[in-house]
Structures are given as C-alpha cells and as structure tokens.
Motif scaffolding. Sequence first.
Motif, PDB file in Angstrom:
ATOM      1  N   VAL A   1     -18.364 -91.424 -13.328  1.00  0.00           N
ATOM      2  CA  VAL A   1     -17.138 -92.008 -14.309  1.00  0.00           C
ATOM      3  C   VAL A   1     -16.664 -91.182 -14.026  1.00  0.00           C
ATOM      4  O   VAL A   1     -15.853 -91.587 -15.002  1.00  0.00           O
ATOM      5  CB  VAL A   1     -18.410 -93.198 -14.520  1.00  0.00           C
ATOM      6  CG1 VAL A   1     -17.405 -93.042 -16.210  1.00  0.00           C
ATOM      7  CG2 VAL A   1     -19.342 -94.421 -14.840  1.00  0.00           C
ATOM      8  N   GLU A   2     -17.282 -90.155 -14.513  1.00  0.00           N
ATOM      9  CA  GLU A   2     -16.107 -88.887 -15.197  1.00  0.00           C
ATOM     10  C   GLU A   2     -15.057 -88.565 -14.127  1.00  0.00           C
ATOM     11  O   GLU A   2     -13.888 -88.461 -14.020  1.00  0.00           O
ATOM     12  CB  GLU A   2     -16.877 -87.429 -15.379  1.00  0.00           C
ATOM     13  CG  GLU A   2     -17.838 -87.457 -16.505  1.00  0.00           C
ATOM     14  CD  GLU A   2     -18.709 -86.309 -16.805  1.00  0.00           C
ATOM     15  OE1 GLU A   2     -18.826 -85.645 -17.914  1.00  0.00           O
ATOM     16  OE2 GLU A   2     -19.733 -86.222 -15.609  1.00  0.00           O
ATOM     17  N   ALA A   3     -16.046 -88.970 -12.635  1.00  0.00           N
ATOM     18  CA  ALA A   3     -14.670 -88.120 -11.530  1.00  0.00           C
ATOM     19  C   ALA A   3     -13.606 -89.442 -11.737  1.00  0.00           C
ATOM     20  O   ALA A   3     -12.394 -89.185 -10.965  1.00  0.00           O
ATOM     21  CB  ALA A   3     -15.184 -88.142 -10.245  1.00  0.00           C
ATOM     22  N   ALA A   4     -14.184 -90.561 -12.059  1.00  0.00           N
ATOM     23  CA  ALA A   4     -13.151 -91.689 -12.120  1.00  0.00           C
ATOM     24  C   ALA A   4     -11.993 -91.530 -12.891  1.00  0.00           C
ATOM     25  O   ALA A   4     -10.926 -91.749 -12.765  1.00  0.00           O
ATOM     26  CB  ALA A   4     -13.986 -93.114 -11.831  1.00  0.00           C
ATOM     27  N   VAL A   5     -12.965 -91.154 -13.995  1.00  0.00           N
ATOM     28  CA  VAL A   5     -11.580 -91.005 -15.015  1.00  0.00           C
ATOM     29  C   VAL A   5     -10.721 -90.310 -14.936  1.00  0.00           C
ATOM     30  O   VAL A   5      -9.887 -90.345 -15.009  1.00  0.00           O
ATOM     31  CB  VAL A   5     -12.387 -90.585 -16.440  1.00  0.00           C
ATOM     32  CG1 VAL A   5     -11.250 -90.555 -17.617  1.00  0.00           C
ATOM     33  CG2 VAL A   5     -12.918 -92.337 -17.100  1.00  0.00           C
ATOM     34  N   THR A   6     -11.041 -89.620 -14.805  1.00  0.00           N
ATOM     35  CA  THR A   6      -9.820 -88.100 -13.743  1.00  0.00           C
ATOM     36  C   THR A   6      -9.320 -88.990 -13.138  1.00  0.00           C
ATOM     37  O   THR A   6      -7.630 -88.362 -12.761  1.00  0.00           O
ATOM     38  CB  THR A   6     -10.184 -86.932 -13.488  1.00  0.00           C
ATOM     39  OG1 THR A   6     -11.376 -86.264 -14.285  1.00  0.00           O
ATOM     40  CG2 THR A   6      -9.290 -86.044 -12.634  1.00  0.00           C
ATOM     41  N   VAL A   7      -9.843 -89.394 -11.950  1.00  0.00           N
ATOM     42  CA  VAL A   7      -8.924 -90.055 -10.884  1.00  0.00           C
ATOM     43  C   VAL A   7      -7.826 -90.892 -11.567  1.00  0.00           C
ATOM     44  O   VAL A   7      -6.712 -91.385 -11.424  1.00  0.00           O
ATOM     45  CB  VAL A   7      -9.610 -91.022  -9.748  1.00  0.00           C
ATOM     46  CG1 VAL A   7      -8.937 -91.795  -9.034  1.00  0.00           C
ATOM     47  CG2 VAL A   7     -10.215 -89.896  -8.647  1.00  0.00           C
ATOM     48  N   ALA A   8      -8.146 -91.786 -12.621  1.00  0.00           N
ATOM     49  CA  ALA A   8      -7.247 -92.578 -13.166  1.00  0.00           C
ATOM     50  C   ALA A   8      -6.399 -92.813 -13.843  1.00  0.00           C
ATOM     51  O   ALA A   8      -5.256 -93.108 -13.602  1.00  0.00           O
ATOM     52  CB  ALA A   8      -8.415 -93.947 -13.785  1.00  0.00           C
ATOM     53  N   LYS A   9      -6.570 -90.990 -14.326  1.00  0.00           N
ATOM     54  CA  LYS A   9      -5.800 -91.068 -15.445  1.00  0.00           C
ATOM     55  C   LYS A   9      -4.235 -89.561 -14.460  1.00  0.00           C
ATOM     56  O   LYS A   9      -3.243 -89.531 -15.128  1.00  0.00           O
ATOM     57  CB  LYS A   9      -6.606 -89.601 -16.308  1.00  0.00           C
ATOM     58  CG  LYS A   9      -6.918 -90.373 -17.613  1.00  0.00           C
ATOM     59  CD  LYS A   9      -7.247 -89.609 -18.522  1.00  0.00           C
ATOM     60  CE  LYS A   9      -8.243 -90.031 -20.050  1.00  0.00           C
ATOM     61  NZ  LYS A   9      -8.724 -89.395 -20.478  1.00  0.00           N
ATOM     62  N   SER A  10      -5.299 -88.876 -13.292  1.00  0.00           N
ATOM     63  CA  SER A  10      -4.401 -88.886 -12.929  1.00  0.00           C
ATOM     64  C   SER A  10      -3.299 -89.451 -11.377  1.00  0.00           C
ATOM     65  O   SER A  10      -2.364 -89.288 -11.009  1.00  0.00           O
ATOM     66  CB  SER A  10      -4.629 -87.878 -11.740  1.00  0.00           C
ATOM     67  OG  SER A  10      -5.530 -86.559 -12.365  1.00  0.00           O
ATOM     68  N   HIS A  11      -3.636 -90.797 -11.085  1.00  0.00           N
ATOM     69  CA  HIS A  11      -3.243 -91.875 -10.490  1.00  0.00           C
ATOM     70  C   HIS A  11      -1.925 -91.919 -10.622  1.00  0.00           C
ATOM     71  O   HIS A  11      -1.648 -93.156 -11.875  1.00  0.00           O
ATOM     72  CB  HIS A  11      -4.616 -92.975 -10.111  1.00  0.00           C
ATOM     73  CG  HIS A  11      -3.605 -93.374  -8.914  1.00  0.00           C
ATOM     74  ND1 HIS A  11      -3.246 -94.978  -8.461  1.00  0.00           N
ATOM     75  CD2 HIS A  11      -4.513 -93.257  -7.549  1.00  0.00           C
ATOM     76  CE1 HIS A  11      -3.312 -94.799  -7.643  1.00  0.00           C
ATOM     77  NE2 HIS A  11      -4.193 -94.450  -6.781  1.00  0.00           N
ATOM     78  N   PRO A  12      -1.025 -91.870  -9.383  1.00  0.00           N
ATOM     79  CA  PRO A  12       0.332 -92.233  -9.690  1.00  0.00           C
ATOM     80  C   PRO A  12       0.752 -93.138  -9.964  1.00  0.00           C
ATOM     81  O   PRO A  12       1.356 -93.697  -8.733  1.00  0.00           O
ATOM     82  CB  PRO A  12       0.664 -91.773  -8.509  1.00  0.00           C
ATOM     83  CG  PRO A  12       0.353 -91.217  -7.373  1.00  0.00           C
ATOM     84  CD  PRO A  12      -0.896 -91.095  -8.360  1.00  0.00           C
ATOM     85  N   CYS A  13       0.069 -94.925 -10.495  1.00  0.00           N
ATOM     86  CA  CYS A  13       0.213 -95.753 -10.404  1.00  0.00           C
ATOM     87  C   CYS A  13       0.734 -96.173 -11.332  1.00  0.00           C
ATOM     88  O   CYS A  13       1.219 -96.236 -12.969  1.00  0.00           O
ATOM     89  CB  CYS A  13      -0.927 -97.126 -10.400  1.00  0.00           C
ATOM     90  SG  CYS A  13      -1.863 -96.365 -11.317  1.00  0.00           S
ATOM     91  N   CYS A  14       1.223 -98.078 -11.567  1.00  0.00           N
ATOM     92  CA  CYS A  14       1.508 -98.109 -12.560  1.00  0.00           C
ATOM     93  C   CYS A  14       0.984 -98.149 -14.039  1.00  0.00           C
ATOM     94  O   CYS A  14      -0.073 -98.223 -14.092  1.00  0.00           O
ATOM     95  CB  CYS A  14       1.847 -99.950 -12.149  1.00  0.00           C
ATOM     96  SG  CYS A  14      -0.113-101.373 -12.209  1.00  0.00           S
ATOM     97  N   GLU A  15       2.152 -99.232 -15.093  1.00  0.00           N
ATOM     98  CA  GLU A  15       0.950 -98.784 -16.443  1.00  0.00           C
ATOM     99  C   GLU A  15      -0.041 -99.050 -16.626  1.00  0.00           C
ATOM    100  O   GLU A  15      -0.968 -99.897 -17.679  1.00  0.00           O
ATOM    101  CB  GLU A  15       1.759 -99.292 -17.668  1.00  0.00           C
ATOM    102  CG  GLU A  15       3.558 -98.011 -17.451  1.00  0.00           C
ATOM    103  CD  GLU A  15       4.181 -98.219 -19.024  1.00  0.00           C
ATOM    104  OE1 GLU A  15       3.655 -99.004 -19.393  1.00  0.00           O
ATOM    105  OE2 GLU A  15       4.982 -97.789 -18.777  1.00  0.00           O
TER     106      GLU A  15
END
Length: 75
Positions: free
Chosen positions: A57-71
């Motif tokens: 989950v910690e890793a997934a949060v980092t990916v989600a916050k860093s991912h260049p996707c829509c709002e």
Amino acid sequence: QRPPTPEVTEAQGVKLHLSSTSNTGYLDVYRNPSGRYQASLRVDGRQKAVGTYDTAVEAAVTVAKSHPCCEECSE
C-alpha cells in the motif's frame, strides 16, 4: 492464477492504481526477494525505481501520487 484483489483501493487521499496482472495487485508495485515492495514508474519507456517500502500500500500510494495521469487519481 490471478492475484487477489487488494482490499485497500484508496489511501492518503488518492485512489490507488489496481492491476489484475501484478502479483501485488497494484500497478507498478513489485515485491523484492527481501520481502519489501518496490514502487516504479515508466519514464521515457523505461522503468524507474522511485522507492522501496515495507508494504504494498505504501508503494502504491507513491505510484499513485507520482503517476502522470488525470485528476481522477487524487479525487
């Protein structure tokens, strides 16, 4: 065999990116032989490690916050 669907789909105010093909259940999150979880992003077509964490989950949060996707990711 498909990985189990993660129970956590949102954390720290962001929607986590789920993956039906990852053994962790999260996009761009991989489990290392040490048992820790690696977060990575694709940059110019290459995988780039962005951190290692105790939980998926910690890793997934980092990916989600860093991912260049829509709002939608942070709604």
